[in-house]
Design an enzyme around this catalytic site. Structure first.
Site, PDB file in Angstrom:
ATOM      1  N   SER A   7     -15.267  -1.652   5.430  1.00  0.00           N
ATOM      2  CA  SER A   7     -15.114  -2.375   4.170  1.00  0.00           C
ATOM      3  C   SER A   7     -15.594  -1.497   3.027  1.00  0.00           C
ATOM      4  O   SER A   7     -16.650  -0.881   3.102  1.00  0.00           O
ATOM      5  CB  SER A   7     -15.944  -3.660   4.200  1.00  0.00           C
ATOM      6  OG  SER A   7     -16.106  -4.149   2.884  1.00  0.00           O
ATOM      7  N   CYS A  56     -14.170 -36.404  -3.070  1.00  0.00           N
ATOM      8  CA  CYS A  56     -13.642 -37.725  -2.715  1.00  0.00           C
ATOM      9  C   CYS A  56     -12.141 -37.712  -2.486  1.00  0.00           C
ATOM     10  O   CYS A  56     -11.607 -38.532  -1.740  1.00  0.00           O
ATOM     11  CB  CYS A  56     -14.032 -38.774  -3.748  1.00  0.00           C
ATOM     12  SG  CYS A  56     -13.953 -38.205  -5.426  1.00  0.00           S
ATOM     13  N   LYS A  76      -5.878  -0.193  10.913  1.00  0.00           N
ATOM     14  CA  LYS A  76      -4.809   0.170   9.977  1.00  0.00           C
ATOM     15  C   LYS A  76      -5.039   1.561   9.395  1.00  0.00           C
ATOM     16  O   LYS A  76      -4.122   2.387   9.327  1.00  0.00           O
ATOM     17  CB  LYS A  76      -4.740  -0.852   8.834  1.00  0.00           C
ATOM     18  CG  LYS A  76      -4.144  -2.172   9.242  1.00  0.00           C
ATOM     19  CD  LYS A  76      -3.840  -3.014   8.017  1.00  0.00           C
ATOM     20  CE  LYS A  76      -3.181  -4.314   8.425  1.00  0.00           C
ATOM     21  NZ  LYS A  76      -2.808  -5.143   7.280  1.00  0.00           N
ATOM     22  N   ILE A 126       1.111  -2.133   0.329  1.00  0.00           N
ATOM     23  CA  ILE A 126       1.196  -1.079  -0.680  1.00  0.00           C
ATOM     24  C   ILE A 126       0.643   0.221  -0.126  1.00  0.00           C
ATOM     25  O   ILE A 126       1.204   1.307  -0.359  1.00  0.00           O
ATOM     26  CB  ILE A 126       0.434  -1.487  -1.961  1.00  0.00           C
ATOM     27  CG1 ILE A 126       1.124  -2.673  -2.628  1.00  0.00           C
ATOM     28  CG2 ILE A 126       0.325  -0.324  -2.923  1.00  0.00           C
ATOM     29  CD1 ILE A 126       0.453  -3.147  -3.903  1.00  0.00           C
ATOM     30  N   ARG A 182       6.989  -4.594   6.879  1.00  0.00           N
ATOM     31  CA  ARG A 182       6.857  -3.778   5.675  1.00  0.00           C
ATOM     32  C   ARG A 182       5.870  -2.623   5.796  1.00  0.00           C
ATOM     33  O   ARG A 182       6.002  -1.631   5.101  1.00  0.00           O
ATOM     34  CB  ARG A 182       6.461  -4.669   4.486  1.00  0.00           C
ATOM     35  CG  ARG A 182       5.082  -5.309   4.641  1.00  0.00           C
ATOM     36  CD  ARG A 182       4.937  -6.549   3.771  1.00  0.00           C
ATOM     37  NE  ARG A 182       3.603  -7.131   3.833  1.00  0.00           N
ATOM     38  CZ  ARG A 182       3.177  -7.942   4.814  1.00  0.00           C
ATOM     39  NH1 ARG A 182       3.956  -8.269   5.796  1.00  0.00           N
ATOM     40  NH2 ARG A 182       1.940  -8.419   4.794  1.00  0.00           N
TER      41      ARG A 182
END
Lengths: 263, 646
Positions: free
Chosen positions: B96, B174, B73, B29, B60
Site C-alpha cells: 500500500s 432509522c 498486480k 489505467i 481491460r
C-alpha cells in the site's frame, strides 16, 4: 455477417466481461461475441486497436499486414517480440495478441490488402457506411461556404492530406533515416496541397514536419482507444458513431470530431 | 536542425531514458500506462499496487492473463511490461502506498508521479506526499466511457484537495432499520447484517428496529421514554446480534424468523410509522416452505446472475449462505471475523438473499444478484478503451512536464459524445491553488462544528482527522498553552483517551487543536465550534460545506442509463460510510474551455452541453447535469477512477 444463432455467453465469459456487460449490456456483448473483424496494418495504431477489440470479446480478429518486422517495430508496438526481426509483422504479433484473450479466434494473414479478392471481405461483419475517404478529401474549398467553415476546421485535416500525398508519391511514410530529404519534400507537398485548395500556405506552419516521422505510443493509445470504441459501437449496434473524422492533437490535448464529405 | 529520436527532441529523449517515475496503481489505467511509458522510452519505472488479480480485471487490465489470477498486480504487470522492453528497469511493490515506508524521501527519488488509483484516501495521501516532496503529480480517473487527467504542481496548480469533494453519502439509521423505501436501503441493511453476524460488529451498523426513532413517537416525551425503556429492558439491543446468533448455533431458520418475522412484527407495533407508509408484511419460514410452487423452467438466455428468483428461492439462498458462512467462521477459530467481499460467493449470496427478503417485506420489487452486486459492491463499469485513452493522455502531459513546459499542461476531459465545439477531448487550463485549501495553503486551518460533551476522542481520531481530513497516522494536541497531547500516532500511547469526551480535556467552544501527520508532512489547525444539536446521525460538520446527506429519491425524469438491458433504476449512492470494498470517486469538473468559457446559462440551455454531465456512480453513465453552484452531495465513490467535484 452476424451469426444466425444467438451466441450464448458462458459463465466464464460473464465473469471476465462483467465490468463491460454492466456498461453496454448483455445484448451488446452477444453481438460482439458474434462478430468477425478484419484489421489491416499492425503498426503502433493497429496494435492498439487489435488489443482493444480482442479484450472486448469479438468472435474473431484477422490481423492483415504484409510488412516485415523492422528494428523499430519492436519499440513501436507491444505485440511483436524483440526477437522477431525479419518476420512478417502480422504473424509475429499473433501469439501475444491471442494471449490477450483466448476466447477470441485471432488469425494472422501476411498478404497485401490490394491482392485480396472481393469475396475475402465478405466473411467479416459490415460496419456502418460513411462516404469514401476520397469523397471526404475532395471538398471544394473555394466556395464561400467552405471558406467560412475554414476557421473551425481542424488544421489536422490538411496535415492528413499532406501525409497521404507523401505516401502516394513515395510509397512509404516519412523515414527518420532520410530526415533532411523527406522534410524538404513534406514542405513542398504542404505548399502544393494548400495552393491547389486555394489556401494560404501559413495555415500549416513548418512545425508539423517534426511530428511526421514516427508513431508515438501515447498518441497511438489515444487514437486507438477512440477507434477501437467506434468499432465496438458499430458491431454492438449501440450508440451513434462519430461522424466522420476524429482528429487528435497531442500537443494541445484537443480531440475533435468533424464531418467532411458530401452534404 | 533539431535532432530527433523517434518523434522526440534529443534532450527530451535523454531525459526520458534517465529519469525515474512512479506509477501508483497497476489496474485499469496502470496497465495501459506502464505499456505507454515503456514504449515511449522511459527506462526507470517503479510501480506499486496492494491488490491481486481477479478474473473481472481481464477485460481491460491486459498485462494479466487467466493464469495470473490471484497473483500480485504490480509484480505481474512488471513481468509483462518487461517483455516489450527487456532493457527497462522496473521495480514492483506489492504494497500500500500509504505504508510509512514510502516517505517524503522515497517520493523525492522521482521526477514524476502518476496516479492510477481507485479510491480517495490513497489519492489524498499521494497528493500530500507529492506536495511535501514538491514533485509533479499527474492525477487521473475513469468510469465507463468517461475519463479525466490533470496535473498537480505545488504552488502552481490546485492540489487534489483544493476543491472540496462531495463526501460519501450515508443514510439515516432509522431509514435503514425501520422504514426502508428503496432497494439500496435494504442492501445497506443486509451488509450491516453480515457484519453483525459474521464480521466486525460496529455500533453504527445496527440492524434491529430502532425504538428511539423520532418518527415513531406520537409526542416528543414518548421518544425519550422509548429510548430509556429499551435500555432498561435488556432486550435484544443489549445482547449483541452476534452473541445471540451464536447462542442459536447460527440456525438459519431461527435467524430468518427473528429478522424477517419477529422484528417486522415489532416494527408494526410502532404504528405511527405506518400511518402514511405501506406497512411491511412479515414472512414465516414454514408457511413459505409449505406453499412452495413447483418451479417453472428458467429461461435459457441471459445470465444466471441476472435472473430474479421468487421469495422461496431467496429463503433457500439465505439458508445456504448462512450455513456456508457459519462453516467459514468455525474454520477460522475462536474470535474470528469475516470481511465482506463482493467476490466471495457466499458473502454475496447472503447479501443478495437478505436484501431481497427485506425488499419483499417492504413491498419493493426484488432484484437480481447482478444488480444487487452492483449496488452492494459499488461497482463502476469499466472498459479497455477509456483507460487506453486516459493513459495516453497521462504520458503526453508527462512529456510536457519533463520538457519544462508546465504552462502547457491541461486538465483534459474525455466525453462520450462531442460537445458543442465538436470536442470529444476537452482540454482546460489549470487553476491556481486555492487560498483556503486546508491542505496546500501555507497554514491550513478548518473549523469543525461538534458537541464537545458528546464527541469522543476516538471519534475525533477516526471519523474527523483520519476519514474526513485524510491523515493516516495523526498526532493531535490541544493549543492550551500546555500542549496537552490528545492523540498520539504511537500505538497504545493515548488509547486511554479514546472513550473520553473532548470536554473532559477542557476543550470547549473556540478551542484550537493542532493535528499533524508526520509522514505527510502536514499540519492542520482545527478550530472547535461547539453546538448542542446537530442533525440526526450527524456527528460533526465542517464549516463552509453542505451537510452530506442522501438526496431524496428521484421522482422526476432524471434517467440514468442502466447497466443491464433496459432496466431503469435511479442512481445509487455508496452503501457504507467507510471506504467500501471497491470504492471510487467521480471527478466532474465543469469544463471551462481554454478558448473561451461557455457561461453557465448557455451551457444549461445546450442539450449536448459543454458542461460535463453528472456521472452516475454505479453505472458510470451520465444523468442530467447539475449546475456548478449545486452544493448537494453528488453520487460518487465506487470502483475505479473518476474524481468528483461539483
Amino acid at each position: 455477417m452476424i451469426e444466425k444463432e444467438d451466441p450464448v455467453i458462458s459463465e466464464e465469459e460473464a465473469a471476465q466481461y462483467d465490468r463491460q456487460i454492466r456498461l453496454w449490456g448483455l445484448d451488446a456483448q452477444k453481438r460482439l461475441r458474434g462478430s468477425r473483424v478484419l484489421l489491416a496494418g499492425l503498426g503502433g495504431l493497429g496494435a492498439e486497436v487489435a488489443k482493444n477489440l480482442i479484450l472486448a470479446g469479438v468472435k474473431g480478429l484477422t490481423l492483415l499486414d504484409h510488412e516485415q518486422v523492422s528494428e523499430e517495430s519492436c519499440r513501436a508496438q507491444f505485440l511483436v517480440p524483440v526477437t522477431a526481426q525479419g518476420q512478417n509483422r502480422a504473424k509475429a504479433s499473433l501469439e501475444r495478441a491471442q494471449n490477450l484473450n483466448p476466447m477470441v479466434k485471432v488469425h494472422a494473414d501476411p498478404d497485401r490488402i490490394e491482392d485480396k479478392p472481393d469475396d475475402f471481405f465478405l466473411q467479416f461483419d459490415a460496419t456502418a457506411s460513411f462516404c469514401t475517404l476520397k469523397e471526404a478529401l475532395a471538398v471544394d474549398w473555394t466556395s464561400e461556404k467552405a471558406k467560412a467553415g475554414l476557421k473551425r476546421t481542424p488544421v489536422d485535416y490538411f496535415l492528413l492530406q499532406v501525409l497521404l500525398k507523401f505516401r502516394t508519391d513515395k510509397g512509404r511514410d516519412p523515414d527518420p533515416q532520410s530526415f533532411p530529404e523527406d522534410s524538404q519534400l513534406l514542405r513542398q507537398i504542404r505548399d502544393d496541397v494548400l495552393e491547389s485548395l486555394s489556401l494560404n500556405s501559413d495555415l500549416l506552419n513548418d512545425d508539423f514536419i517534426s511530428y511526421c516521422f514516427s508513431e508515438m505510443s501515447p498518441v497511438c493509445a489515444v487514437v486507438g482507444g477512440v477507434l477501437g470504441q467506434e468499432v465496438v459501437k458499430a458491431l454492438s449496434q449501440r450508440d451513434a458513431p462519430h461522424r466522420n473524422f476524429f482528429f487528435f492533437d497531442g500537443r494541445k490535448g484537443n480531440g475533435v470530431v468533424d464531418y467532411f464529405g458530401p452534404n | 536542425m533539431v535532432q530527433l529520436v523517434g518523434s522526440l527532441r534529443k534532450e527530451l529523449a535523454d531525459s526520458i531514458s534517465t529519469c525515474k517515475v512512479l506509477v501508483v496503481g497497476a489496474g485499469g489505467i496502470g496497465c495501459e500506462l506502464l505499456k505507454n511509458l515503456v514504449l515511449t522510452g522511459f527506462k526507470n519505472i517503479e510501480v506499486i499496487d496492494l491488490d491481486t488479480i481477479d478474473v473481472s480485471n481481464l477485460n481491460r487490465q491486459f498485462l494479466f492473463q487467466k493464469k495470473h489470477v490471484g497473483k500480485s498486480k504490480a509484480q505481474v504487470a512488471k513481468e509483462s511490461a518487461l517483455q516489450f522492453c527487456p532493457s527497462a528497469n522496473i521495480t514492483a511493490y506489492h504494497d500500500s502506498i500509504m505504508n510509512p515506508e514510502y516517505n517524503v524521501e522515497f517520493f523525492r527519488k522521482f521526477m514524476l508521479v502518476m496516479n492510477a488509483l481507485d479510491n480517495r484516501a490513497a489519492r489524498n495521501h499521494v497528493n500530500r506526499m507529492c506536495l511535501a516532496a514538491d514533485i509533479p503529480l499527474i492525477e487521473s480517473g475513469t468510469a465507463g466511457y468517461l475519463g479525466q487527467v490533470t496535473v498537480i504542481k505545488k504552488g502552481m496548480t490546485e492540489c487534489y484537495e483544493c476543491q472540496p469533494k462531495p463526501a460519501q453519502k450515508t443514510f439515516p439509521g432509522c431509514t435503514i432499520r425501520n422504514t426502508p423505501s428503496e432497494p439500496i436501503h435494504c442492501i445497506v441493511w443486509a451488509k450491516y447484517l453480515f457484519n453483525q453476524l459474521f464480521g466486525e460488529e460496529d455500533a453504527d451498523q445496527e440492524v434491529s428496529p430502532d425504538t428511539a426513532d423520532p418518527e415513531a413517537a406520537w409526542n416528543p416525551e414518548e421518544t425519550a421514554a422509548r429510548a430509556t425503556a429499551s435500555d432498561k429492558d435488556g432486550d435484544i439491543k443489549r445482547v449483541s446480534t452476534k452473541e445471540w446468533a451464536r447462542s442459536t448455533g447460527y440456525d438459519s431458520v431461527k435467524l430468518f424468523n427473528k429478522l424477517f418475522k419477529d422484528d417486522i412484527m415489532y416494527l408494526l407495533t410502532m404504528d405511527k410509522l405506518w400511518k402514511k407508509r405501506k406497512a411491511p408484511t412479515p414472512l414465516d419460514w414454514h408457511q413459505l416452505e409449505n406453499s412452495e410452487c413447483p418451479k417453472e423452467g428458467t429461461p435459457a438466455s441471459g445470465l444466471k446472475d441476472q435472473q430474479v428468483l421468487d421469495v422461496w428461492g431467496y429463503c433457500q439462498l439465505f439458508q445456504h449462505s448462512v450455513e456456508t458462512l457459519r462453516s467459514q467462521l468455525q474454520e477460522k477459530g475462536e474470535g474470528a471475523e469475516l470481511v465482506w467481499d463482493k467476490d466471495d460467493p457466499p458473502a454475496m449470496d447472503f447479501v443478495t438473499a437478505a436484501a431481497n427478503l427485506r425488499m419483499h417485506i417492504f413491498s419493493m420489487n426484488m432484484k437480481s444478484r447482478f444488480d444487487v452486486k452492483s449496488m452492494a459492491g459499488n461497482i463502476i463499469p469499466a472498459i479497455a478503451t477509456t483507460n487506453a485513452v486516459i493513459a495516453g493522455l497521462i504520458v503526453l502531459e508527462g512529456l510536457k512536464i519533463l520538457s519544462g513546459e508546465l504552462e502547457s499542461c491541461r486538465t483534459i476531459f474525455l466525453n462520450k459524445c462531442p460537445n458543442l465545439r465538436k470536442k470529444l477531448l476537452v482540454p482546460c487550463v489549470l487553476d491556481p491553488p486555492s487560498a483556503n485549501c486546508y491542505v496546500c495553503a501555507s497554514k491550513p486551518e478548518v473549523t469543525v462544528k461538534l458537541n464537545v460533551h458528546k464527541t469522543m476522542v476516538l471519534t475525533l481520531q477516526d471519523k474527523i482527522v483520519k476519514e474526513r481530513f485524510g491523515m493516516v497516522a495523526p498526532d493531535v494536541q490541544i493549543e492550551d498553552g500546555k500542549g496537552t497531547i490528545l492523540i498520539s500516532s504511537e500505538e497504545g500511547e493515548t488509547e486511554g483517551n479514546n472513550n473520553k469526551f473532548l470536554s473532559d480535556f477542557g476543550i470547549r467552544n473556540g478551542s484550537r487543536l493542532q493535528a499533524d501527520d508526520f509522514l505527510q508532512d502536514y499540519t492542520l489547525l482545527i478550530n472547535v465550534l461547539h453546538v448542542e444539536d446537530l442533525e440526526r446521525d450527524v456527528e460533526f460538520e465542517v464549516v463552509g460545506e453542505a451537510p452530506d446527506k442522501a438526496p431524496p429519491p428521484q421522482t422526476n425524469q432524471e434517467e440514468v442509463n442502466s447497466i443491464t438491458n433496459g432496466n431503469k433504476d435511479s442512481a445509487q449512492p455508496s452503501t457504507s460510510s467507510k471506504a467500501p470494498s471497491e470504492d471510487d470517486d467521480i471527478m466532474i469538473v465543469d469544463s471551462d474551455e481554454e478558448d473561451g468559457a461557455a457561461s453557465s446559462s448557455a451551457a444549461a440551455a445546450a442539450t449536448g452541453g459543454t458542461k460535463r454531465k453528472h456521472s452516475d456512480a454505479e453505472t458510470g453513465e451520465t444523468s442530467t447535469k447539475r449546475p456548478r453552484t449545486d452544493q448537494s452531495a453528488g453520487d460518487n465513490n465506487d470502483d475505479d477512477d473518476i474524481i468528483a467535484l461539483d
